[in-house]
Motif scaffolding. Sequence first.
Motif, mmCIF file in Angstrom:
data_model
loop_
_atom_site.group_PDB
_atom_site.id
_atom_site.type_symbol
_atom_site.label_atom_id
_atom_site.label_comp_id
_atom_site.label_asym_id
_atom_site.label_seq_id
_atom_site.Cartn_x
_atom_site.Cartn_y
_atom_site.Cartn_z
ATOM 1 N N MET A 189 -0.971 23.119 -2.193
ATOM 2 C CA MET A 189 -1.208 21.750 -2.604
ATOM 3 C C MET A 189 0.129 21.035 -2.718
ATOM 4 N N ALA A 190 0.222 19.846 -2.174
ATOM 5 C CA ALA A 190 1.465 19.087 -2.169
ATOM 6 C C ALA A 190 1.719 18.448 -3.531
ATOM 7 N N THR A 191 2.981 18.359 -3.893
ATOM 8 C CA THR A 191 3.370 17.691 -5.128
ATOM 9 C C THR A 191 3.372 16.189 -4.884
ATOM 10 N N LEU A 192 2.791 15.451 -5.797
ATOM 11 C CA LEU A 192 2.736 13.998 -5.655
ATOM 12 C C LEU A 192 3.959 13.386 -6.319
ATOM 13 N N VAL A 193 4.662 12.556 -5.576
ATOM 14 C CA VAL A 193 5.879 11.926 -6.076
ATOM 15 C C VAL A 193 5.699 10.417 -6.040
ATOM 16 N N ALA A 194 5.977 9.785 -7.156
ATOM 17 C CA ALA A 194 5.877 8.329 -7.226
ATOM 18 C C ALA A 194 7.131 7.704 -6.624
ATOM 19 N N THR A 195 6.943 6.747 -5.747
ATOM 20 C CA THR A 195 8.067 6.010 -5.174
ATOM 21 C C THR A 195 8.318 4.771 -6.024
ATOM 22 N N PRO A 196 9.483 4.158 -5.925
ATOM 23 C CA PRO A 196 9.729 2.936 -6.691
ATOM 24 C C PRO A 196 8.686 1.847 -6.401
ATOM 25 N N ARG A 197 8.276 1.750 -5.159
ATOM 26 C CA ARG A 197 7.290 0.734 -4.796
ATOM 27 C C ARG A 197 5.918 1.035 -5.417
ATOM 28 N N SER A 198 5.513 2.310 -5.372
ATOM 29 C CA SER A 198 4.212 2.665 -5.947
ATOM 30 C C SER A 198 4.238 2.548 -7.471
ATOM 31 N N ARG A 199 5.379 2.837 -8.093
ATOM 32 C CA ARG A 199 5.497 2.658 -9.551
ATOM 33 C C ARG A 199 5.397 1.184 -9.931
ATOM 34 N N ALA A 200 6.018 0.324 -9.146
ATOM 35 C CA ALA A 200 5.957 -1.116 -9.424
ATOM 36 C C ALA A 200 4.521 -1.629 -9.284
ATOM 37 N N LEU A 201 3.824 -1.168 -8.271
ATOM 38 C CA LEU A 201 2.427 -1.546 -8.078
ATOM 39 C C LEU A 201 1.588 -1.051 -9.252
ATOM 40 N N GLY A 202 1.806 0.192 -9.655
ATOM 41 C CA GLY A 202 1.073 0.765 -10.780
ATOM 42 C C GLY A 202 1.346 0.037 -12.083
ATOM 43 N N PHE A 203 2.607 -0.345 -12.301
ATOM 44 C CA PHE A 203 2.961 -1.081 -13.512
ATOM 45 C C PHE A 203 2.232 -2.421 -13.556
ATOM 46 N N GLY A 204 2.183 -3.105 -12.425
ATOM 47 C CA GLY A 204 1.471 -4.385 -12.361
ATOM 48 C C GLY A 204 -0.018 -4.223 -12.615
ATOM 49 N N LEU A 205 -0.601 -3.183 -12.055
ATOM 50 C CA LEU A 205 -2.019 -2.914 -12.255
ATOM 51 C C LEU A 205 -2.311 -2.616 -13.724
ATOM 52 N N ARG A 206 -1.507 -1.760 -14.338
ATOM 53 C CA ARG A 206 -1.696 -1.408 -15.743
ATOM 54 C C ARG A 206 -1.502 -2.626 -16.650
ATOM 55 N N THR A 207 -0.489 -3.422 -16.372
ATOM 56 C CA THR A 207 -0.221 -4.614 -17.177
ATOM 57 C C THR A 207 -1.387 -5.591 -17.119
#
Length: 62
Positions: free
Chosen positions: A1-19
């Motif tokens: 199973m591959a390790t999932l790594v958050a990229t800066p772009r995906s973190r920014a998208l996630g932060f916006g979604l959570r906010t």
Amino acid sequence: MATLVATPRSRALGFGLRTARKARNLGVRELARLAGVVAQDLSHWESGTRVRPPGGRGRRKS
């Protein structure tokens, strides 16, 4: 199973979604239900470890 790594772009998208979700006083399960996806996918999107597949909406809640 591959390790999932958050990229800066995906973190920014996630932060916006959570906010946006928190600004509307919604829980993960509630927003997932409204969006028609499973809560686990929404949680992954918010953490930035997964983004939706091209052309996809995530796994649909049945």
